[in-house]
Design a protein around this motif. Structure first.
Motif, PDB file in Angstrom:
ATOM      1  N   VAL A 122      15.657   5.528  16.708  1.00  0.00           N
ATOM      2  CA  VAL A 122      15.200   4.467  17.628  1.00  0.00           C
ATOM      3  C   VAL A 122      13.971   3.829  17.149  1.00  0.00           C
ATOM      4  CG1 VAL A 122      14.001   4.271  20.086  1.00  0.00           C
ATOM      5  CG2 VAL A 122      15.969   5.980  19.467  1.00  0.00           C
ATOM      6  N   PRO A 123      12.902   4.311  16.596  1.00  0.00           N
ATOM      7  CA  PRO A 123      11.990   3.357  16.012  1.00  0.00           C
ATOM      8  C   PRO A 123      12.429   2.678  14.761  1.00  0.00           C
ATOM      9  CG  PRO A 123      11.469   6.022  15.872  1.00  0.00           C
ATOM     10  CD  PRO A 123      12.650   5.490  16.631  1.00  0.00           C
ATOM     11  N   LEU A 124      13.337   3.413  13.971  1.00  0.00           N
ATOM     12  CA  LEU A 124      13.840   2.794  12.696  1.00  0.00           C
ATOM     13  C   LEU A 124      14.477   1.226  12.997  1.00  0.00           C
ATOM     14  CD1 LEU A 124      14.333   3.218   9.643  1.00  0.00           C
ATOM     15  CD2 LEU A 124      16.541   4.208  10.483  1.00  0.00           C
ATOM     16  N   VAL A 125      15.340   1.376  13.935  1.00  0.00           N
ATOM     17  CA  VAL A 125      15.701   0.059  14.468  1.00  0.00           C
ATOM     18  C   VAL A 125      14.991  -0.780  15.514  1.00  0.00           C
ATOM     19  CG1 VAL A 125      18.096   0.624  13.561  1.00  0.00           C
ATOM     20  CG2 VAL A 125      17.505   0.838  15.983  1.00  0.00           C
ATOM     21  N   GLY A 126      14.136   0.000  16.289  1.00  0.00           N
ATOM     22  CA  GLY A 126      13.472  -0.799  17.230  1.00  0.00           C
ATOM     23  C   GLY A 126      12.454  -1.623  16.943  1.00  0.00           C
ATOM     24  N   VAL A 127      11.625  -1.167  15.698  1.00  0.00           N
ATOM     25  CA  VAL A 127      10.676  -2.228  15.470  1.00  0.00           C
ATOM     26  C   VAL A 127      11.124  -3.535  14.782  1.00  0.00           C
ATOM     27  CG1 VAL A 127       9.091  -2.315  13.543  1.00  0.00           C
ATOM     28  CG2 VAL A 127       9.045  -0.112  14.935  1.00  0.00           C
ATOM     29  N   PRO A 128      12.068  -3.641  14.131  1.00  0.00           N
ATOM     30  CA  PRO A 128      12.468  -4.945  13.881  1.00  0.00           C
ATOM     31  C   PRO A 128      13.278  -5.587  14.997  1.00  0.00           C
ATOM     32  CG  PRO A 128      13.329  -3.462  12.196  1.00  0.00           C
ATOM     33  CD  PRO A 128      12.576  -2.534  13.144  1.00  0.00           C
ATOM     34  N   LEU A 129      13.825  -4.804  15.719  1.00  0.00           N
ATOM     35  CA  LEU A 129      14.463  -5.522  17.070  1.00  0.00           C
ATOM     36  C   LEU A 129      13.751  -6.189  17.817  1.00  0.00           C
ATOM     37  CD1 LEU A 129      17.650  -3.134  18.003  1.00  0.00           C
ATOM     38  CD2 LEU A 129      17.557  -5.370  16.824  1.00  0.00           C
ATOM     39  N   VAL A 130      12.558  -5.317  18.115  1.00  0.00           N
ATOM     40  CA  VAL A 130      11.451  -5.973  19.151  1.00  0.00           C
ATOM     41  C   VAL A 130      10.882  -7.456  18.508  1.00  0.00           C
ATOM     42  CG1 VAL A 130       9.111  -5.315  19.979  1.00  0.00           C
ATOM     43  CG2 VAL A 130      10.918  -3.888  20.251  1.00  0.00           C
ATOM     44  N   ALA A 131      10.726  -7.421  16.910  1.00  0.00           N
ATOM     45  CA  ALA A 131      10.279  -8.332  16.334  1.00  0.00           C
ATOM     46  C   ALA A 131      11.257  -9.554  16.596  1.00  0.00           C
ATOM     47  CB  ALA A 131      10.093  -8.177  15.084  1.00  0.00           C
ATOM     48  N   ALA A 142      19.270  11.079  11.035  1.00  0.00           N
ATOM     49  CA  ALA A 142      18.063  10.385  11.434  1.00  0.00           C
ATOM     50  C   ALA A 142      17.564  11.130  13.036  1.00  0.00           C
ATOM     51  CB  ALA A 142      17.699   9.153  11.621  1.00  0.00           C
ATOM     52  N   GLY A 143      18.841  11.484  13.837  1.00  0.00           N
ATOM     53  CA  GLY A 143      18.321  11.950  15.192  1.00  0.00           C
ATOM     54  C   GLY A 143      17.579  11.124  15.812  1.00  0.00           C
ATOM     55  N   TRP A 144      16.489  11.275  16.375  1.00  0.00           N
ATOM     56  CA  TRP A 144      15.978  10.426  17.388  1.00  0.00           C
ATOM     57  C   TRP A 144      15.072   9.309  16.672  1.00  0.00           C
ATOM     58  CZ3 TRP A 144      10.631   9.875  17.021  1.00  0.00           C
ATOM     59  CH2 TRP A 144       9.957  10.646  16.342  1.00  0.00           C
ATOM     60  N   PHE A 145      14.692   9.552  15.403  1.00  0.00           N
ATOM     61  CA  PHE A 145      14.046   8.670  14.431  1.00  0.00           C
ATOM     62  C   PHE A 145      14.725   7.398  14.377  1.00  0.00           C
ATOM     63  CE2 PHE A 145      12.552   6.913  10.445  1.00  0.00           C
ATOM     64  CZ  PHE A 145      11.059   6.504  10.707  1.00  0.00           C
ATOM     65  N   ALA A 159      22.508  -7.140  13.705  1.00  0.00           N
ATOM     66  CA  ALA A 159      23.883  -6.600  12.565  1.00  0.00           C
ATOM     67  C   ALA A 159      23.570  -5.410  11.917  1.00  0.00           C
ATOM     68  CB  ALA A 159      24.556  -7.625  11.886  1.00  0.00           C
ATOM     69  N   VAL A 160      22.145  -5.622  10.861  1.00  0.00           N
ATOM     70  CA  VAL A 160      21.757  -4.487  10.369  1.00  0.00           C
ATOM     71  C   VAL A 160      21.311  -3.218  11.216  1.00  0.00           C
ATOM     72  CG1 VAL A 160      19.757  -3.939   8.736  1.00  0.00           C
ATOM     73  CG2 VAL A 160      21.204  -5.970   8.431  1.00  0.00           C
ATOM     74  N   ALA A 161      20.826  -3.721  12.424  1.00  0.00           N
ATOM     75  CA  ALA A 161      20.378  -2.383  13.164  1.00  0.00           C
ATOM     76  C   ALA A 161      21.535  -1.768  13.396  1.00  0.00           C
ATOM     77  CB  ALA A 161      19.635  -3.027  14.617  1.00  0.00           C
ATOM     78  N   GLY A 162      22.474  -2.241  13.881  1.00  0.00           N
ATOM     79  CA  GLY A 162      24.040  -1.412  14.001  1.00  0.00           C
ATOM     80  C   GLY A 162      24.354  -0.741  13.188  1.00  0.00           C
ATOM     81  N   ALA A 163      24.410  -1.310  12.080  1.00  0.00           N
ATOM     82  CA  ALA A 163      24.693  -0.602  10.596  1.00  0.00           C
ATOM     83  C   ALA A 163      23.887   0.368  10.318  1.00  0.00           C
ATOM     84  CB  ALA A 163      24.808  -1.620   9.463  1.00  0.00           C
ATOM     85  N   VAL A 164      22.633   0.447  10.677  1.00  0.00           N
ATOM     86  CA  VAL A 164      21.753   1.503  10.357  1.00  0.00           C
ATOM     87  C   VAL A 164      22.014   2.578  11.401  1.00  0.00           C
ATOM     88  CG1 VAL A 164      19.292   2.357  10.424  1.00  0.00           C
ATOM     89  CG2 VAL A 164      19.886   0.219   9.135  1.00  0.00           C
ATOM     90  N   VAL A 165      22.246   2.327  12.685  1.00  0.00           N
ATOM     91  CA  VAL A 165      22.635   3.159  13.549  1.00  0.00           C
ATOM     92  C   VAL A 165      23.770   3.881  13.112  1.00  0.00           C
ATOM     93  CG1 VAL A 165      23.095   3.498  16.292  1.00  0.00           C
ATOM     94  CG2 VAL A 165      21.236   2.239  15.525  1.00  0.00           C
ATOM     95  N   ALA A 166      24.957   3.218  12.994  1.00  0.00           N
ATOM     96  CA  ALA A 166      26.082   3.760  12.427  1.00  0.00           C
ATOM     97  C   ALA A 166      26.187   4.691  11.324  1.00  0.00           C
ATOM     98  CB  ALA A 166      27.181   2.641  12.038  1.00  0.00           C
ATOM     99  N   THR A 167      25.200   4.377  10.443  1.00  0.00           N
ATOM    100  CA  THR A 167      25.139   5.147   9.037  1.00  0.00           C
ATOM    101  C   THR A 167      24.062   6.339   9.065  1.00  0.00           C
ATOM    102  OG1 THR A 167      23.830   3.527   8.067  1.00  0.00           O
ATOM    103  CG2 THR A 167      26.257   3.781   7.539  1.00  0.00           C
ATOM    104  N   SER A 168      22.934   6.094   9.995  1.00  0.00           N
ATOM    105  CA  SER A 168      22.031   6.955   9.947  1.00  0.00           C
ATOM    106  C   SER A 168      21.795   7.878  11.376  1.00  0.00           C
ATOM    107  CB  SER A 168      20.724   6.388   9.449  1.00  0.00           C
ATOM    108  OG  SER A 168      20.669   5.820   8.239  1.00  0.00           O
ATOM    109  N   GLY A 169      22.471   7.481  12.264  1.00  0.00           N
ATOM    110  CA  GLY A 169      22.329   7.920  13.631  1.00  0.00           C
ATOM    111  C   GLY A 169      22.477   9.604  13.810  1.00  0.00           C
ATOM    112  N   ARG A 170      23.343  10.173  12.972  1.00  0.00           N
ATOM    113  CA  ARG A 170      23.593  11.620  12.921  1.00  0.00           C
ATOM    114  C   ARG A 170      22.248  12.319  12.166  1.00  0.00           C
ATOM    115  NH1 ARG A 170      29.773  12.405  12.519  1.00  0.00           N
ATOM    116  NH2 ARG A 170      30.101  12.512  14.590  1.00  0.00           N
TER     117      ARG A 170
END
Length: 130
Positions: free
Chosen positions: A35-44, A30-33, A17-28
């Motif tokens: 992906v690692p911003l939410v990817g690291v916690p999602l992999v864990a 942060a650009g490609w960043f 849920a937090v990853a979705g919120a971060v993508v929604a707010t920071s996607g524009r």
């Protein structure tokens, strides 16, 4: 379902849920960043989900995920990555609950009295029954 298992699943759900919120707010911004911003916690969190479904080795994976997610929240804490502190704390509680659970036996046998053991007879000893 045990408390530790519920906390592990809740930790994974909160991370998603937090990853979705971060993508929604920071996607524009942060650009490609993003992906690692939410990817690291999602992999864990995915590792925790896998061991929860397998029902083995959950303590080590849960502690690792808690450290990774909380560490990632600290590393990215000046931005929206700090939102990962919430799922990190849930995973930390899950790790504590997983480690403090019953160390031997299954949860199904918890609370049942064990049958008394009969002493083993030694070879060559006189029999007590005549």
């Amino acid at each position: 379902m045990g408390t530790a298992r519920v906390l592990r699943v809740l930790g994974v759900l909160v991370t998603v849920a937090v990853a979705g919120a971060v993508v929604a707010t920071s996607g524009r911004d942060a650009g490609w960043f993003v992906v690692p911003l939410v990817g690291v916690p999602l992999v864990a969190a995915a590792g925790v989900l896998v061991v929860t479904l397998r029902r083995s080795g959950a303590a080590g994976a849960t502690w690792s995920a808690a450290v990774v997610v909380l560490g990632w929240a600290l590393v990215t804490g000046l931005g929206t990555g700090g939102w990962f502190a919430a799922p990190g704390l849930v995973l930390l509680a899950a790790a504590v609950a997983t480690s403090s659970g019953p160390s031997t036996g299954s949860s199904a046998s918890a609370g049942r009295p064990r049958p008394a053991r009969r002493p083993a007879s030694r070879p060559g000893s006189p029999s007590t029954t005549g």
